[in-house]
Design a protein around this motif. Structure first.
Motif, PDB file in Angstrom:
ATOM      1  N   LEU A 273     -12.107 -12.710  12.223  1.00 39.97           N
ATOM      2  CA  LEU A 273     -11.448 -11.600  12.910  1.00 39.97           C
ATOM      3  C   LEU A 273     -11.451 -10.332  12.059  1.00 39.97           C
ATOM      4  CD1 LEU A 273      -8.504 -13.501  14.628  1.00 39.97           C
ATOM      5  CD2 LEU A 273     -10.442 -12.389  15.762  1.00 39.97           C
ATOM      6  N   TRP A 274     -11.203 -10.475  10.759  1.00 39.25           N
ATOM      7  CA  TRP A 274     -11.179  -9.293   9.899  1.00 39.25           C
ATOM      8  C   TRP A 274     -12.570  -8.679   9.729  1.00 39.25           C
ATOM      9  CZ3 TRP A 274      -7.431 -11.961   6.028  1.00 39.25           C
ATOM     10  CH2 TRP A 274      -6.114 -11.807   6.481  1.00 39.25           C
ATOM     11  N   VAL A 275     -13.578  -9.501   9.610  1.00 40.00           N
ATOM     12  CA  VAL A 275     -14.937  -8.967   9.517  1.00 40.00           C
ATOM     13  C   VAL A 275     -15.285  -8.251  10.827  1.00 40.00           C
ATOM     14  CG1 VAL A 275     -17.390  -9.581   9.368  1.00 40.00           C
ATOM     15  CG2 VAL A 275     -15.751 -10.583   7.759  1.00 40.00           C
ATOM     16  N   PHE A 276     -14.935  -8.866  11.958  1.00 35.86           N
ATOM     17  CA  PHE A 276     -15.221  -8.230  13.240  1.00 35.86           C
ATOM     18  C   PHE A 276     -14.419  -6.940  13.406  1.00 35.86           C
ATOM     19  CE2 PHE A 276     -14.957  -7.675  17.877  1.00 35.86           C
ATOM     20  CZ  PHE A 276     -16.320  -7.569  18.135  1.00 35.86           C
ATOM     21  N   SER A 277     -13.224  -6.902  12.865  1.00 33.37           N
ATOM     22  CA  SER A 277     -12.417  -5.686  12.906  1.00 33.37           C
ATOM     23  C   SER A 277     -13.132  -4.541  12.188  1.00 33.37           C
ATOM     24  CB  SER A 277     -11.048  -5.946  12.265  1.00 33.37           C
ATOM     25  OG  SER A 277     -10.280  -4.772  12.218  1.00 33.37           O
ATOM     26  N   LEU A 278     -13.651  -4.825  11.003  1.00 33.43           N
ATOM     27  CA  LEU A 278     -14.383  -3.799  10.256  1.00 33.43           C
ATOM     28  C   LEU A 278     -15.657  -3.380  10.997  1.00 33.43           C
ATOM     29  CD1 LEU A 278     -14.823  -2.007   7.785  1.00 33.43           C
ATOM     30  CD2 LEU A 278     -15.863  -3.996   6.641  1.00 33.43           C
ATOM     31  N   VAL A 279     -16.373  -4.348  11.528  1.00 31.60           N
ATOM     32  CA  VAL A 279     -17.583  -4.035  12.298  1.00 31.60           C
ATOM     33  C   VAL A 279     -17.229  -3.154  13.500  1.00 31.60           C
ATOM     34  CG1 VAL A 279     -19.396  -5.036  13.762  1.00 31.60           C
ATOM     35  CG2 VAL A 279     -18.886  -6.057  11.527  1.00 31.60           C
ATOM     36  N   SER A 280     -16.127  -3.469  14.172  1.00 32.61           N
ATOM     37  CA  SER A 280     -15.694  -2.662  15.330  1.00 32.61           C
ATOM     38  C   SER A 280     -15.405  -1.228  14.912  1.00 32.61           C
ATOM     39  CB  SER A 280     -14.463  -3.287  15.969  1.00 32.61           C
ATOM     40  OG  SER A 280     -14.762  -4.551  16.507  1.00 32.61           O
TER      41      SER A 280
ATOM     42  N   THR B 158      -2.475 -10.671  -1.151  1.00 33.20           N
ATOM     43  CA  THR B 158      -2.733  -9.235  -1.280  1.00 33.20           C
ATOM     44  C   THR B 158      -3.559  -8.734  -0.099  1.00 33.20           C
ATOM     45  OG1 THR B 158      -2.649  -9.419  -3.683  1.00 33.20           O
ATOM     46  CG2 THR B 158      -3.724  -7.456  -2.778  1.00 33.20           C
ATOM     47  N   VAL B 159      -4.556  -9.510   0.304  1.00 32.79           N
ATOM     48  CA  VAL B 159      -5.384  -9.140   1.454  1.00 32.79           C
ATOM     49  C   VAL B 159      -4.524  -9.045   2.711  1.00 32.79           C
ATOM     50  CG1 VAL B 159      -7.228  -9.964   2.989  1.00 32.79           C
ATOM     51  CG2 VAL B 159      -7.560  -9.992   0.511  1.00 32.79           C
ATOM     52  N   VAL B 160      -3.656 -10.024   2.926  1.00 31.60           N
ATOM     53  CA  VAL B 160      -2.764  -9.978   4.091  1.00 31.60           C
ATOM     54  C   VAL B 160      -1.889  -8.727   4.021  1.00 31.60           C
ATOM     55  CG1 VAL B 160      -0.841 -11.109   5.292  1.00 31.60           C
ATOM     56  CG2 VAL B 160      -2.780 -12.472   4.490  1.00 31.60           C
ATOM     57  N   GLY B 161      -1.370  -8.434   2.838  1.00 32.96           N
ATOM     58  CA  GLY B 161      -0.557  -7.225   2.665  1.00 32.96           C
ATOM     59  C   GLY B 161      -1.340  -5.959   2.997  1.00 32.96           C
ATOM     60  N   LEU B 162      -2.594  -5.891   2.562  1.00 33.33           N
ATOM     61  CA  LEU B 162      -3.438  -4.735   2.878  1.00 33.33           C
ATOM     62  C   LEU B 162      -3.630  -4.594   4.387  1.00 33.33           C
ATOM     63  CD1 LEU B 162      -6.222  -4.905   0.134  1.00 33.33           C
ATOM     64  CD2 LEU B 162      -4.416  -3.191   0.355  1.00 33.33           C
ATOM     65  N   TYR B 163      -3.825  -5.718   5.060  1.00 34.50           N
ATOM     66  CA  TYR B 163      -4.013  -5.659   6.513  1.00 34.50           C
ATOM     67  C   TYR B 163      -2.722  -5.328   7.251  1.00 34.50           C
ATOM     68  CZ  TYR B 163      -8.913  -6.783   6.653  1.00 34.50           C
ATOM     69  OH  TYR B 163     -10.279  -6.716   6.522  1.00 34.50           O
ATOM     70  N   VAL B 164      -1.582  -5.743   6.726  1.00 33.76           N
ATOM     71  CA  VAL B 164      -0.309  -5.354   7.340  1.00 33.76           C
ATOM     72  C   VAL B 164      -0.130  -3.834   7.236  1.00 33.76           C
ATOM     73  CG1 VAL B 164       2.216  -5.514   7.105  1.00 33.76           C
ATOM     74  CG2 VAL B 164       0.821  -7.596   7.086  1.00 33.76           C
ATOM     75  N   VAL B 165      -0.388  -3.280   6.057  1.00 37.76           N
ATOM     76  CA  VAL B 165      -0.309  -1.826   5.874  1.00 37.76           C
ATOM     77  C   VAL B 165      -1.327  -1.139   6.790  1.00 37.76           C
ATOM     78  CG1 VAL B 165      -0.745   0.051   4.226  1.00 37.76           C
ATOM     79  CG2 VAL B 165       0.603  -1.950   3.533  1.00 37.76           C
TER      80      VAL B 165
ATOM     81  N   GLU C 133      -0.516   5.793  14.020  1.00 39.67           N
ATOM     82  CA  GLU C 133      -1.508   6.860  14.171  1.00 39.67           C
ATOM     83  C   GLU C 133      -1.125   8.106  13.381  1.00 39.67           C
ATOM     84  OE1 GLU C 133      -3.038   7.468  18.178  1.00 39.67           O
ATOM     85  OE2 GLU C 133      -2.011   5.629  18.767  1.00 39.67           O
ATOM     86  N   SER C 134      -0.609   7.866  12.170  1.00 39.49           N
ATOM     87  CA  SER C 134      -0.122   8.967  11.348  1.00 39.49           C
ATOM     88  C   SER C 134      -1.246   9.773  10.710  1.00 39.49           C
ATOM     89  CB  SER C 134       0.817   8.435  10.271  1.00 39.49           C
ATOM     90  OG  SER C 134       0.144   7.475   9.483  1.00 39.49           O
ATOM     91  N   GLN C 135      -2.456   9.246  10.760  1.00 42.53           N
ATOM     92  CA  GLN C 135      -3.591   9.932  10.137  1.00 42.53           C
ATOM     93  C   GLN C 135      -4.869   9.454  10.786  1.00 42.53           C
ATOM     94  OE1 GLN C 135      -2.939   8.685   6.178  1.00 42.53           O
ATOM     95  NE2 GLN C 135      -3.960   6.744   6.417  1.00 42.53           N
ATOM     96  N   GLY C 136      -5.975   9.913  10.306  1.00 40.97           N
ATOM     97  CA  GLY C 136      -7.266   9.458  10.809  1.00 40.97           C
ATOM     98  C   GLY C 136      -7.548   8.042  10.355  1.00 40.97           C
ATOM     99  N   LEU C 137      -8.754   7.603  10.571  1.00 38.82           N
ATOM    100  CA  LEU C 137      -9.123   6.226  10.235  1.00 38.82           C
ATOM    101  C   LEU C 137      -9.712   6.079   8.834  1.00 38.82           C
ATOM    102  CD1 LEU C 137     -10.605   4.922  13.587  1.00 38.82           C
ATOM    103  CD2 LEU C 137      -8.508   4.204  12.455  1.00 38.82           C
TER     104      LEU C 137
ATOM    105  N   LEU D 137      -9.179   0.574   3.518  1.00 42.20           N
ATOM    106  CA  LEU D 137      -8.382  -0.631   3.254  1.00 42.20           C
ATOM    107  C   LEU D 137      -9.111  -1.878   3.752  1.00 42.20           C
ATOM    108  CD1 LEU D 137      -4.747   0.524   4.149  1.00 42.20           C
ATOM    109  CD2 LEU D 137      -5.678   0.060   1.869  1.00 42.20           C
ATOM    110  N   SER D 138      -9.762  -1.773   4.904  1.00 38.97           N
ATOM    111  CA  SER D 138     -10.515  -2.914   5.437  1.00 38.97           C
ATOM    112  C   SER D 138     -11.671  -3.291   4.518  1.00 38.97           C
ATOM    113  CB  SER D 138     -11.046  -2.599   6.835  1.00 38.97           C
ATOM    114  OG  SER D 138     -10.003  -2.519   7.769  1.00 38.97           O
ATOM    115  N   VAL D 139     -12.386  -2.302   4.012  1.00 40.29           N
ATOM    116  CA  VAL D 139     -13.514  -2.577   3.114  1.00 40.29           C
ATOM    117  C   VAL D 139     -13.015  -3.245   1.834  1.00 40.29           C
ATOM    118  CG1 VAL D 139     -15.301  -1.499   1.671  1.00 40.29           C
ATOM    119  CG2 VAL D 139     -15.003  -0.765   4.051  1.00 40.29           C
ATOM    120  N   ILE D 140     -11.937  -2.720   1.263  1.00 40.53           N
ATOM    121  CA  ILE D 140     -11.357  -3.303   0.044  1.00 40.53           C
ATOM    122  C   ILE D 140     -10.922  -4.742   0.304  1.00 40.53           C
ATOM    123  CG2 ILE D 140      -9.394  -3.175  -1.552  1.00 40.53           C
ATOM    124  CD1 ILE D 140      -9.626  -0.058  -1.202  1.00 40.53           C
TER     125      ILE D 140
END
Length: 163
Positions: free
Chosen positions: A23-30, A90-97, A105-109, A115-118
């Motif tokens: 799911l996370w890889v597909f999220s980044l691809v999307s 840590t990865v889960v924390g990055l994805y929660v943030v 939607e406080s900023q652009g993507l 964060l997804s790449v990291i």
């Protein structure tokens, strides 16, 4: 060494980790497709919801992972397992943030995609550590079943070394 969190001798944690990883890889691809798409909102929405699914899947995979971790006896294997767990949390924390930033939607993507790449790069390291535990120390591998299948498994003395 067989781990306690298993179904019919098959470890549960490796079965479940494929869900958040996929799911996370597909999220980044999307997100990447959305950057070049005529309808980027759709792709970014897909990225957001697959990210949420990955968080839920990771938490589900963490439970049998923790059960397996608590059963480990050898210090070197346990150290690797703790590093594996720490990276995964840590990865889960990055994805929660990441999901929070997207939801508000406080900023652009730019920051969420970074964060997804990291996080994906960290998953590669964590997966390598997980593989190290399985292939070098035999975590989750039953010596009897491996022998019956014609494979050889270590004698319980793992060859995991930390540098």
């Amino acid at each position: 060494m067989r781990t306690p969190a298993n179904i019919a001798g098959h470890p549960i944690h490796p079965m479940l980790v494929t869900i958040p990883i996929g799911l996370w890889v597909f999220s980044l691809v999307s997100d990447l497709v959305g950057m070049r798409s005529a309808a980027p909102e759709t792709w970014h929405l897909v990225a957001y919801w697959t990210m949420i699914g990955g968080i839920v899947g990771a938490l589900a995979a963490a439970v049998p992972g923790l059960i397996d971790l608590l059963s480990l006896k050898q210090a070197a294997v346990k150290k690797t397992a703790l590093m594996h767990m720490g990276i995964n949390l840590t990865v889960v924390g990055l994805y929660v943030v990441n999901a929070y930033l997207r939801h508000n939607e406080s900023q652009g993507l730019g920051v969420p995609v970074a964060l997804s790449v990291i996080a994906i790069l960290m998953l590669l390291v964590s997966g390598w550590l997980g593989g190290k535990m399985v292939y070098l120390a035999g975590v989750g591998v039953s010596a009897e079943e491996a022998h019956d299948a014609g494979a050889s498994v270590g004698t319980g003395t793992p060859e995991i070394r930390h540098r």
